[in-house]
Write an enzyme that holds these catalytic residues in place. Structure first.
Site, PDB file in Angstrom:
ATOM      1  N   GLY A   1      32.115  59.227  12.115  1.00 17.80           N
ATOM      2  CA  GLY A   1      32.515  60.632  12.159  1.00 17.80           C
ATOM      3  C   GLY A   1      32.594  61.177  13.572  1.00 17.80           C
ATOM      4  O   GLY A   1      33.333  62.138  13.830  1.00 17.80           O
TER       5      GLY A   1
ATOM      6  N   GLU B   1      31.893  52.403   9.441  1.00 22.81           N
ATOM      7  CA  GLU B   1      31.508  52.811   8.087  1.00 22.81           C
ATOM      8  C   GLU B   1      31.459  51.646   7.111  1.00 22.81           C
ATOM      9  O   GLU B   1      30.654  51.643   6.173  1.00 22.81           O
ATOM     10  CB  GLU B   1      32.477  53.883   7.562  1.00 22.81           C
TER      11      GLU B   1
ATOM     12  N   ALA C   1      28.438  60.468  11.206  1.00 23.31           N
ATOM     13  CA  ALA C   1      27.831  61.454  10.315  1.00 23.31           C
ATOM     14  C   ALA C   1      26.341  61.151  10.239  1.00 23.31           C
ATOM     15  O   ALA C   1      25.910  60.045  10.577  1.00 23.31           O
ATOM     16  CB  ALA C   1      28.455  61.326   8.929  1.00 23.31           C
TER      17      ALA C   1
ATOM     18  N   GLU D   1      35.905  60.018  14.769  1.00 26.11           N
ATOM     19  CA  GLU D   1      36.912  60.763  13.997  1.00 26.11           C
ATOM     20  C   GLU D   1      37.058  62.186  14.544  1.00 26.11           C
ATOM     21  O   GLU D   1      38.157  62.733  14.597  1.00 26.11           O
ATOM     22  CB  GLU D   1      36.509  60.791  12.514  1.00 26.11           C
TER      23      GLU D   1
HETATM   24  C1  3H9 Z   1      30.156  58.266   8.970  1.00 25.04           C
HETATM   25  O1  3H9 Z   1      30.280  58.641  10.093  1.00 25.04           O
HETATM   26  C2  3H9 Z   1      30.959  58.795   7.824  1.00 25.04           C
HETATM   27  C3  3H9 Z   1      32.194  59.564   8.233  1.00 25.04           C
HETATM   28  O2  3H9 Z   1      33.281  58.702   8.378  1.00 25.04           O
HETATM   29  C4  3H9 Z   1      32.651  60.539   7.175  1.00 25.04           C
HETATM   30  C5  3H9 Z   1      31.775  61.643   6.808  1.00 25.04           C
HETATM   31  C6  3H9 Z   1      32.412  62.555   5.797  1.00 25.04           C
HETATM   32  N1  3H9 Z   1      22.666  58.989  11.094  1.00 25.04           N
HETATM   33  O3  3H9 Z   1      20.107  51.958  15.900  1.00 25.04           O
HETATM   34  P1  3H9 Z   1      19.085  52.629  16.734  1.00 25.04           P
HETATM   35  C7  3H9 Z   1      19.035  56.726  13.942  1.00 25.04           C
HETATM   36  S1  3H9 Z   1      28.982  57.118   8.553  1.00 25.04           S
HETATM   37  C8  3H9 Z   1      21.340  59.160  11.073  1.00 25.04           C
HETATM   38  O4  3H9 Z   1      17.705  52.103  16.698  1.00 25.04           O
HETATM   39  P2  3H9 Z   1      20.447  51.766  19.109  1.00 25.04           P
HETATM   40  C9  3H9 Z   1      18.406  55.392  13.579  1.00 25.04           C
HETATM   41  O5  3H9 Z   1      18.013  55.359  12.228  1.00 25.04           O
HETATM   42  C10 3H9 Z   1      28.140  56.767  10.077  1.00 25.04           C
HETATM   43  N2  3H9 Z   1      20.501  58.460  11.878  1.00 25.04           N
HETATM   44  O6  3H9 Z   1      19.545  52.749  18.247  1.00 25.04           O
HETATM   45  C11 3H9 Z   1      17.239  55.363  14.541  1.00 25.04           C
HETATM   46  O7  3H9 Z   1      16.220  56.182  14.011  1.00 25.04           O
HETATM   47  P3  3H9 Z   1      14.678  55.812  14.256  1.00 25.04           P
HETATM   48  C12 3H9 Z   1      28.919  55.891  10.975  1.00 25.04           C
HETATM   49  C13 3H9 Z   1      21.023  57.575  12.711  1.00 25.04           C
HETATM   50  O8  3H9 Z   1      20.515  52.319  20.466  1.00 25.04           O
HETATM   51  C14 3H9 Z   1      17.784  56.055  15.787  1.00 25.04           C
HETATM   52  O9  3H9 Z   1      18.909  56.818  15.345  1.00 25.04           O
HETATM   53  N3  3H9 Z   1      28.145  55.551  12.130  1.00 25.04           N
HETATM   54  C15 3H9 Z   1      22.392  57.355  12.775  1.00 25.04           C
HETATM   55  O10 3H9 Z   1      20.027  50.362  18.910  1.00 25.04           O
HETATM   56  C16 3H9 Z   1      18.221  55.113  16.862  1.00 25.04           C
HETATM   57  O11 3H9 Z   1      19.108  54.162  16.300  1.00 25.04           O
HETATM   58  C17 3H9 Z   1      27.344  54.474  12.161  1.00 25.04           C
HETATM   59  O12 3H9 Z   1      27.271  53.713  11.213  1.00 25.04           O
HETATM   60  C18 3H9 Z   1      23.237  58.113  11.930  1.00 25.04           C
HETATM   61  N4  3H9 Z   1      24.577  57.967  11.953  1.00 25.04           N
HETATM   62  O13 3H9 Z   1      21.900  51.861  18.451  1.00 25.04           O
HETATM   63  C19 3H9 Z   1      26.571  54.239  13.419  1.00 25.04           C
HETATM   64  N5  3H9 Z   1      22.635  56.405  13.701  1.00 25.04           N
HETATM   65  O14 3H9 Z   1      14.502  55.889  15.734  1.00 25.04           O
HETATM   66  C20 3H9 Z   1      25.140  53.933  13.089  1.00 25.04           C
HETATM   67  C21 3H9 Z   1      21.450  56.064  14.203  1.00 25.04           C
HETATM   68  O15 3H9 Z   1      13.969  56.839  13.476  1.00 25.04           O
HETATM   69  N6  3H9 Z   1      24.316  53.792  14.265  1.00 25.04           N
HETATM   70  N7  3H9 Z   1      20.461  56.765  13.617  1.00 25.04           N
HETATM   71  O16 3H9 Z   1      14.535  54.423  13.714  1.00 25.04           O
HETATM   72  C22 3H9 Z   1      24.347  52.717  15.057  1.00 25.04           C
HETATM   73  O17 3H9 Z   1      25.132  51.803  14.904  1.00 25.04           O
HETATM   74  C23 3H9 Z   1      23.305  52.631  16.141  1.00 25.04           C
HETATM   75  O18 3H9 Z   1      22.273  53.515  15.789  1.00 25.04           O
HETATM   76  C24 3H9 Z   1      23.816  53.017  17.546  1.00 25.04           C
HETATM   77  C25 3H9 Z   1      22.605  53.069  18.521  1.00 25.04           C
HETATM   78  C26 3H9 Z   1      24.805  51.947  18.021  1.00 25.04           C
HETATM   79  C27 3H9 Z   1      24.464  54.360  17.554  1.00 25.04           C
END
Ligand code: 3H9
Length: 688
Positions: A102, A125, A63, A105
């Site tokens: 998400g 999450e 999400a 999911e």
């Molecule tokens: C969820 O899904 C809830 C659901 O179950 C239910 C809903 C009802 N949103 O980490 P990076 C941005 S909760 C917004 O440097 P990498 C991040 O801030 C979510 N922004 O890259 C960064 O921005 P900036 C569950 C996001 O290659 C840029 O993307 N998912 C999100 O080292 C690059 O990120 C997670 O918790 C997001 N979801 O790693 C996954 N994700 O460039 C969270 C990233 O401005 N994300 N950004 O600084 C990660 O673990 C890592 O970002 C990922 C890539 C592994 C994907």
């Protein structure tokens, strides 16, 4: 407006491509576009199956975290997933990169999943203080069973495609091109009768789980230590239990209620703050855009002690060769032995193969002569904290290192500018302050000397990410950010001890707040002889060392320890505290009450953070939070000292500090920035 989801029909298969850089977060806008495309494909009589695939580096990574805490925008996850899951045509999710939260999911709501070989899936999450709120807690147990689901969801770990296949979380792996293979898979499904299996209808795994109702309580008990203080894991256990005990729709409703509770909690707000703060820390606004970071292909480390060895391992782990220098063969052998033992222990636990141990060890070139560092790109000095020794080394390095090599010191509190002044190239000198154990702790303080050049800073910030660290830029001051920030906590713990507050009480309050251990337990763990080495006046610690009570390693320090290293109060320590207090003329006035203890211990940390920020030593408040969390294990669910202070409210902290100042003196005088922000009704997070 650019559409975030676009469809194209290829031989009867609608390929819907999602494109919402950088990580295809499932924002409201993307959900709306995706829903429109899916509905269009369902309504198109020429479409027999649907493939969902993402552009860019990854499938949906979750999400959009920035949307939490704001009014929800339609369509909801549930509405979108309902349409997909109930589609009369097979829907195939084609996964690459990291299909997380998400995003995963969504894939589980599809009828089939195909993953690229290098893809990873997971439900992270929990790291945001949340549980999967879009069906993950209901669908995953239906595929893998409750026990495995609990492990996957409470750990938040990323699962490789091959393991996901074995677990049944994906149906097949792409052999070559994901898009082509997904299309072929969709066509085959159509040829086989176009079945649309829904995970929600699967009963076999959870029916088996119903026979072991104790598994949830057992799981919570077995992981009590890991979950301590966190709210999300018990929510996850509860939601997975609902998957097993309730019909799907009711389980889903339970999941939503638990998710809503968590998303509104201070813990999740804190953990989301930390997620963005970690990423923000890498940004240095003043860095000129045209600056190119220097590339690092080889490293030299001076000192093979605990610190130097740990630092070395970071580079070996990233495949970067290291020349490791010591003064004697014996010290070098000891250091190499410690690195090898560390890797072998990891191999024993299955975290790496025996070959990998050898590959990493082979990247080390040991030596006894600094001259061996003539060609490396970066030298890190990690000898003990003596200005004399360090300036001598830098003076020699200046003659030995090639022009353009970066010279770094791992000093934890010495003046980097004086170290740099020992060379004729202070612009190439920087501080790289690792935290012990350096191969594990994720914080790297990058210390910006007054002459350090921008490309050198840019290089350090980039290198940190490459070796798995989170870099925080710090100016030069005594203790830099993390050590300076936390020092007042120790001062107050010791002051309260001399005033007669039991040390076990002081430690308990810190542990209840969320620290892994209290101040005195930590001193005992590190070793009182090590910490108290440079003490100049009489102290309880000095007396304990004098009595041979060096800490845990001797079974006695501030506490007595039994064979399992469990602490208990020591009458010897109590006697020494009384003696030292009497010698210093400190009257007994113990602090009582958890709130009072906590204010005394942690408000001075907040105050020091305000000074560090005001002096420009840290770039931003959130960097200070990251330094505390990653350098000192400040509980992540508190968001760091300054985020925590904002949650309490700065006016209240100022008022309590003034009361403490009246009682204990000017150490508690609130810092000017703290007062200013409180008067303006602002928080640290509002400070530009
Ligand atoms: C969820 O899904 C809830 C659901 O179950 C239910 C809903 C009802 N949103 O980490 P990076 C941005 S909760 C917004 O440097 P990498 C991040 O801030 C979510 N922004 O890259 C960064 O921005 P900036 C569950 C996001 O290659 C840029 O993307 N998912 C999100 O080292 C690059 O990120 C997670 O918790 C997001 N979801 O790693 C996954 N994700 O460039 C969270 C990233 O401005 N994300 N950004 O600084 C990660 O673990 C890592 O970002 C990922 C890539 C592994 C994907």
């Amino acid at each position: 407006m650019t559409r975030l989801a676009t469809g194209a029909v290829i031989d009867g298969v609608a390929v819907i491509t999602l494109d919402n850089p950088p990580v295809n977060a499932l924002s409201a806008a993307l959900r709306a576009d995706l829903l429109a495309e899916v509905e269009r494909a369902i309504g198109d009589a020429g479409v027999r199956a649907i493939v969902l695939i993402c552009a860019g580096r990854t499938f949906i990574a979750g999400a959009d975290i920035t949307e939490f805490g704001k009014a929800p925008q339609p369509p909801s996850f549930a509405d979108l997933f309902d349409v997909i899951e109930n589609a009369p045509k097979p829907v195939v999710a084609a996964l690459h990169g990291t299909a997380l939260g998400g995003g995963f999911e969504l894939a589980l709501a599809c009828h089939y999943r195909i993953a690229a070989q290098g893809a990873k899936v997971g439900l992270p999450e929990v790291h945001l203080g949340l549980l999967p709120g879009a069906g993950g807690t209901q669908r995953v147990p239906r595929v893998v069973g409750a026990q495995a689901a609990l492990e996957i969801i409470t750990s938040g770990r990323q699962i490789r495609a091959s393991e996901a296949l074995a677990l049944g979380l994906v149906d097949r792996l792409a052999e070559a091109d994901l898009r082509e293979d997904a299309l072929a898979f969709a066509r085959q499904i159509v040829a086989d009768g176009a079945r649309c299996p829904r995970i929600r209808d699967r009963e076999d795994r959870i029916a088996a789980d119903r026979a072991s109702p104790d598994l949830f309580a057992d799981f919570a008990k077995a992981n009590a230590r890991r979950f301590k203080g966190f709210a999300a894991p018990s929510g996850i256990v509860e939601a997975v239990r609902a998957a097993v005990t309730l019909p799907f729709e009711e389980g889903l409703a339970r999941e939503t209620a638990l998710f809503d509770e968590l998303v509104a909690s201070p813990q999740s707000a804190a953990q989301r703050h930390v997620f963005f703060a970690e990423r923000e820390a890498a940004r240095v606004p003043a860095l000129p855009a045209e600056v190119q970071p220097i590339e690092i292909g080889s490293v030299g480390v001076i000192g093979a002690g605990t610190m130097g060895g740990g630092i070395t391992m970071n580079f070996l782990n990233a495949g970067i060769p290291v020349r490791l220098i010591e003064t004697t063969q014996e010290a070098l052998d000891r250091g190499l032995g410690a690195i090898r033992r560390n890797y072998e222990a990891a191999a024993k636990k299955g975290r790496m193969s025996a070959d990998q141990v050898e590959q990493r060890m082979a990247l080390i070139t040991p030596g006894l002569d600094l001259a061996a560092l003539a060609e490396v790109d970066l030298v890190i000095e990690a000898v003990y904290e003596s200005m004399e020794v360090k300036t001598d080394i830098f003076c020699k390095l200046d003659r030995i290192a090639r022009p353009g090599a970066i010279l770094a010191s791992n000093t934890s509190f010495l003046d980097l500018n004086r170290i740099a002044a020992a060379t004729n190239r202070p612009e190439w000198v920087i501080g790289l302050h690792f935290f012990s154990p350096a191969n594990i702790m994720r914080l790297l303080e990058v210390v910006n000397g007054s002459a350090t050049a921008w490309p050198v800073i840019a290089c350090a910030m980039k290198l940190a990410k490459r070796i798995g660290k989170v870099a925080v830029l710090s100016g030069v001051c005594d203790g830099f950010i993390a050590n300076r920030l936390l020092a007042p906590r120790g001062v107050q713990a010791e002051a309260m001890m001399l005033e007669g507050t039991p040390i076990a009480e002081i430690d308990r309050v810190l542990v209840d707040y969320g620290f892994a251990m209290g101040h005195f337990q930590m001193m005992d763990l590190v070793g009182l002889d090590v910490i108290g080495r440079d003490a100049t006046e009489r102290s309880v610690m000095g007396d304990l060392v004098g009595a041979g009570r060096l800490g845990q390693k001797r079974g006695a320090g501030y506490y007595d320890y039994d064979e399992q290293r469990r602490p208990s109060p020591s009458p010897v320590t109590l006697g020494l505290i009384g003696e030292v207090a009497a010698a210093k003329g400190i009257a007994a006035s113990p602090t009582t009450g958890d709130d009072a203890l906590l204010a005394r211990l942690l408000y001075p940390v907040v105050n020091e953070g305000a000074r560090i920020l005001d002096e420009g030593i840290a770039l931003r408040a959130s960097d200070i939070d990251i330094a505390a969390i990653l350098g000192y294990n400040w509980p992540v669910y508190r968001g760091g000292p300054l985020f925590w202070a904002d949650q309490i409210g700065l006016p209240r902290i100022v008022a309590e500090m003034r009361a403490l100042e009246a009682e204990h003196g000017e150490t508690f005088a609130p810092a000017p920035l703290l007062v200013r922000l409180a008067e303006q009704g602002l928080g640290f997070g509002d400070k530009a």
